[in-house]
Scaffold this motif. Structure first.
Motif, PDB file in Angstrom:
ATOM      1  N   UNK A 113      71.959  18.845  32.567  1.00 28.00           N
ATOM      2  CA  UNK A 113      71.272  18.244  33.709  1.00 28.00           C
ATOM      3  C   UNK A 113      69.756  18.457  33.575  1.00 28.00           C
ATOM      4  N   UNK A 114      68.981  17.389  33.761  1.00 29.58           N
ATOM      5  CA  UNK A 114      67.524  17.455  33.727  1.00 29.58           C
ATOM      6  C   UNK A 114      66.961  17.040  35.073  1.00 29.58           C
ATOM      7  N   UNK A 115      65.927  17.752  35.513  1.00 32.65           N
ATOM      8  CA  UNK A 115      65.252  17.386  36.767  1.00 32.65           C
ATOM      9  C   UNK A 115      64.024  16.534  36.452  1.00 32.65           C
ATOM     10  N   UNK A 116      63.508  15.906  37.511  1.00 31.96           N
ATOM     11  CA  UNK A 116      62.297  15.093  37.327  1.00 31.96           C
ATOM     12  C   UNK A 116      61.124  15.958  36.874  1.00 31.96           C
TER      13      UNK A 116
ATOM     14  N   UNK B 240      59.024  14.549  33.722  1.00 32.68           N
ATOM     15  CA  UNK B 240      57.671  14.070  33.994  1.00 32.68           C
ATOM     16  C   UNK B 240      56.609  15.115  33.726  1.00 32.68           C
ATOM     17  N   UNK B 241      56.988  16.406  33.626  1.00 34.63           N
ATOM     18  CA  UNK B 241      55.961  17.450  33.517  1.00 34.63           C
ATOM     19  C   UNK B 241      56.367  18.551  32.532  1.00 34.63           C
TER      20      UNK B 241
ATOM     21  N   UNK C 141      70.886  12.623  34.376  1.00 33.60           N
ATOM     22  CA  UNK C 141      69.761  12.430  35.279  1.00 33.60           C
ATOM     23  C   UNK C 141      70.256  11.886  36.598  1.00 33.60           C
ATOM     24  N   UNK C 142      69.592  12.255  37.674  1.00 35.27           N
ATOM     25  CA  UNK C 142      69.927  11.675  38.976  1.00 35.27           C
ATOM     26  C   UNK C 142      69.181  10.364  39.145  1.00 35.27           C
ATOM     27  N   UNK C 143      69.635   9.551  40.075  1.00 37.27           N
ATOM     28  CA  UNK C 143      68.997   8.251  40.317  1.00 37.27           C
ATOM     29  C   UNK C 143      67.542   8.410  40.777  1.00 37.27           C
TER      30      UNK C 143
END
Length: 808
Positions: free
Chosen positions: A644-647, A651-652, A677-679
């Motif tokens: 699982x990857x977060x934004x 992005x950072x 990834x989540x929507x």
């Protein structure tokens, strides 16, 4: 005294000589006084004085030579005619007489008939000498006391004489003709005269010379030719007028006039009664009045009527008492408009302290006041909405607290955070977002009284200050009014936008004694409102602070856990529903806390995202998964693991290069790694996310959409982004057997995915019925407690072995 009545002191030890001298001299009109020897002569002269002394040389006791010397030493005897009578006619005696100070001598025997004539001649000659001496002394004193430097030089330029003023000018001591001559300093240092002597032998010129200490002096030189007696050669008398200070004063006057004429400030000079004597060009520029129009008037000419009589009374009192006044004063232009000025007035006094004039300086400070207003506005107000900013808000809150404390009343503070504002800002742009904030500010002001304060705290956060609140329900009523007003649609550049607002309410004195405590507690209450579903309000309770303390403690422990390698990665199997084979695993982070026990991910993952720790945790999880894949590969277990990857990571921080480096270091095939990834990640920054995903897909890494259906499910982004499969959230799977709506949603998701050629993984399988239904609907993969919870690495290897996945 005339020659006929002159007093003659006859000094001789011979009575006959004294008798004959008396008879002869008295017959000729002289007054005769006698003395028999030198000591008596000195006493007689001291008592009565004499115009001439007839002194014998050879006398007992004090002789004539010694008496003559003693007489010359007295003040009255310095220029006294002394005639010595002697029978000694040798040259040595005569020389001795003159050395002793004798004026003349008469040889014995005396030729009596001519004695009176000879004495009368000596008296007249002595008088002439005394006159010359007096004149010479008078001239010396006069020249020495003149403040004008004077010097006398001969034809060769050698100094004959100079006065103290000249010596002071050149800082040297001059010599006279009686001493050794030396070159005249002035002539040596003065530049050559620019003009010749005129017909009268005179000239005047201005030049520079070196003065005391080598300092340059500006001088005017007056020179005249004279012929010294006995030489026949012309000399030069120079009178030097030092005009250095005058020139400096003139320069200061010229400078002052230049400043007066060119100064940007208006300058007005009045007499002691306030009548204008002079104005400079800047005065005309600022006021419109020419010098001719202003001179003779008083400063009342510029009176703006913006100040009352007391203002001018205080001004004149200060000016009279201190001699100066400085302050802001409004003036009126000749054409009528008024303008602010900064004015300084100084009294000019004479040596006795009497006021002679007043000098006023003033400048137009209109632009400065506008700049000050701008600076004040920028320092205290939000430039976008025009509302008070955080700095002014703190002042208003402090004032309201002081007022409530003094009056024994309550005051309320509402902390507002707009709901879904970020979505509007990201999708419609910052221009629309700014317009929305401005409209929100207007609506908030409509919801409060004029005495209340609406401030923009930051971003999409606002604060309302209610100075006088009778009951807590009054503040809550305002919160309800705000929620209702903000819920109304906003018209923005042709688009209709709806947002909400979450509000935290804190009251003085119950919820805090100072502005810091009230703001902190209202902020906590606002977050509780958001947690309660947004678009509502919550009043502060002490329990909220306890929750924050708990969160802070949890954050500290989480940082330590990351540092001390306390976190763990567990793996949940994903099965192929058609064959029942192991199709992969999802990596899930776990936190076995030494004191708290197993901390649920729902508690620490949101905290990690809020604090930014999610980037470090995510990097650690990805590194651990790649390490595990390498270990599995060595034992023959080759199934893909989903991470699982977060934004925050996409992005950072997590670059494509970093992923390539991991694959290379652990010698992994890219198809063994998948990213979930989540929507919301796809919607947060579509261009950047799309570029990142395309680069990941080119590496051969699979991309899954996690929790599908819980966000903003859209065929558009599924079509646009390079996605391999979707994962249906457990919320739809849990009740799909008994709930027709959930079943319909699952069927729709499967149909949509299959139409896009995407595989589907169903999450949260807990029983046989769910599994059977999913197989019948055509779902490809599933995971859940029905198969296995997430387990440590070693346990997962045993599960894989039981399913025959090792060595295939």
């Amino acid at each position: 005294m005339s020659d006929e009545t002159a007093s003659i002191l006859v000094v001789d030890d011979d009575p006959l000589i004294r008798l004959l001298a008396r008879e002869i001299l008295e017959q000729d009109g002289f007054v005769v006084v006698e003395a028999t020897h030198g000591e008596e002569a000195l006493q007689q002269f001291a008592a009565t004085g004499a115009d001439l002394v007839l002194l014998d040389v050879l006398m007992p006791g004090l002789d004539g030579f010694a008496a003559c010397e003693r007489l010359r030493q007295t003040p009255s005897g310095l220029h006294l005619p002394i005639v010595m009578m002697t029978g000694l006619e040798d040259e040595a005696s005569i020389r001795r007489a003159y050395d002793a100070g004798a004026t003349d001598f008469i040889a014995k025997p005396i030729h009596w008939p001519v004695l009176a004539y000879r004495l009368r001649y000596i008296l007249r000659a002595s008088a002439a000498v005394r006159e010359l001496a007096w004149r010479a002394e008078f001239q010396r004193v006069l020249i020495d006391t003149l403040p004008i430097p004077l010097s006398v030089e001969d034809a060769r330029g050698e100094c004959l004489a100079c006065n103290p003023a000249f010596e002071a000018l050149v800082s040297l001591t001059c010599v006279t003709h009686s001493g050794p001559a030396r070159p005249l300093v002035a002539s040596a240092e003065l530049p050559p005269p620019p003009n010749p002597l005129d017909a009268r032998g005179q000239r005047v010129y201005e030049t520079s010379m070196r003065g005391t200490g080598g300092n340059p002096r500006e001088v005017i030189v007056h020179q005249a030719v004279f012929v010294p007696p006995g030489t026949g050669e012309p000399g030069l008398i120079s009178a030097i007028l030092d005009i250095t200070e005058r020139k400096r004063h003139e320069e200061r006057l010229r400078l002052a006039d230049t400043v007066f004429q060119t100064a940007a400030d208006a300058i007005v000079v009045t007499d002691a009664q306030g009548v204008i004597k002079s104005v400079n060009p800047a005065f005309t520029t600022l006021t419109g009045y020419s010098p001719a129009e202003a001179i003779g008037e008083t400063p009342r000419l510029l009176k703006s009527e913006r100040h009352d009589d007391q203002f001018y009374t205080d001004l004149w009192r200060t000016l009279t008492e201190t001699g100066q006044w400085t302050g802001e004063i409004w003036q009126r232009h000749k054409n009528g408009p008024t303008f602010p000025t900064w004015e300084s007035i100084e009294a000019v006094r004479d040596a006795d302290g009497r006021i002679l004039e007043y000098v006023a300086f003033f400048s137009d400070i209109s632009q400065r006041k506008l700049a000050e207003q701008e600076i004040f506005f920028r320092a205290n107000f939000d430039p976008l909405t025009g509302l008070p900013n955080r700095s002014l808000l703190h002042e208003r809150v402090d004032q309201s607290i002081k007022q409530a404390r003094r009056m024994g009343r309550r005051m309320g503070l509402l902390f507002l955070d707009l709901d879904r504002f970020k979505q509007v800002n990201d999708t419609l742009g910052h221009v629309v977002g700014d317009a929305l904030l401005c409209q929100v500010a207007e609506r908030l002001q409509e919801c409060v009284r004029e005495t209340d304060t609406v401030a923009r705290y930051s971003g999409d956060e606002f604060v309302l200050v209610l100075p006088e609140v009778a009951h807590a329900r009054d503040a809550c009523a305002v919160a309800e009014k705000v929620i209702e007003r903000i819920a109304e649609p906003f018209a923005l550049n042709g688009a209709t936008v709806r947002i909400g607002v979450s509000i935290g309410v804190a009251l003085y004195p119950g919820h805090g004694q100072d502005q810091a405590a009230l703001l902190r507690h209202a902020d906590l209450a606002m977050y509780q409102a958001k947690a309660a579903g947004r678009n509502t309000y919550r009043q502060y309770e002490t329990l909220m602070t306890d929750q924050v303390v708990k969160q802070m403690s949890l954050e500290t422990d989480l940082r330590l856990a990351l540092l001390n390698q306390e976190l763990a990665v567990h793996y949940q199997p994903i099965l192929d529903l058609e064959s029942g084979a192991l199709a992969g695993a999802e990596a899930l982070i776990r936190w076995p806390h030494p004191q708290r026990g197993m901390v649920p991910p729902s508690e620490f993952i949101p905290l990690a995202e809020d604090t930014g720790l999610i980037r470090e945790i995510g990097a650690w999880v990805l590194e651990r998964v790649c390490q595990t894949l390498g270990e599995w590969d060595r034992i023959g277990l080759r199934v893909p693991i989903s991470v699982n990857l977060s934004s925050h990571q996409i992005l950072r921080g997590l670059t494509v290069e970093a992923v390539e480096d991991l694959l290379r270091r652990y010698s992994l095939r890219s198809e063994l790694l998948a990213f979930e990834l989540t929507e919301s990640v796809l919607l947060s920054n579509t261009i950047q996310a799309q570029q990142w995903l395309e680069a990941i897909r080119r590496l051969g890494i699979r991309v899954d959409i996690d929790d599908f259906g819980t966000g903003y499910s859209s065929l558009a982004y599924l079509k646009r982004f390079p996605v391999n499969r979707i994962k249906i959230d457990r919320a739809f799977v849990r009740d799909m057997v008994s709930n027709p709506n959930d079943r319909a949603l699952v069927e729709a998701m499967l149909a949509m995915a299959h139409s896009l050629d995407l595989d589907v993984v169903a999450e949260g399988i807990e029983d046989e019925e769910q599994l059977t239904l999913l197989r019948r609907l055509g779902c490809e993969y599933a995971q859940g407690f029905y198969f296995s919870p997430a387990v440590p690495d070693a346990d997962f290897v045993r599960i894989a072995a039981n399913l025959g996945a090792i060595g295939q």
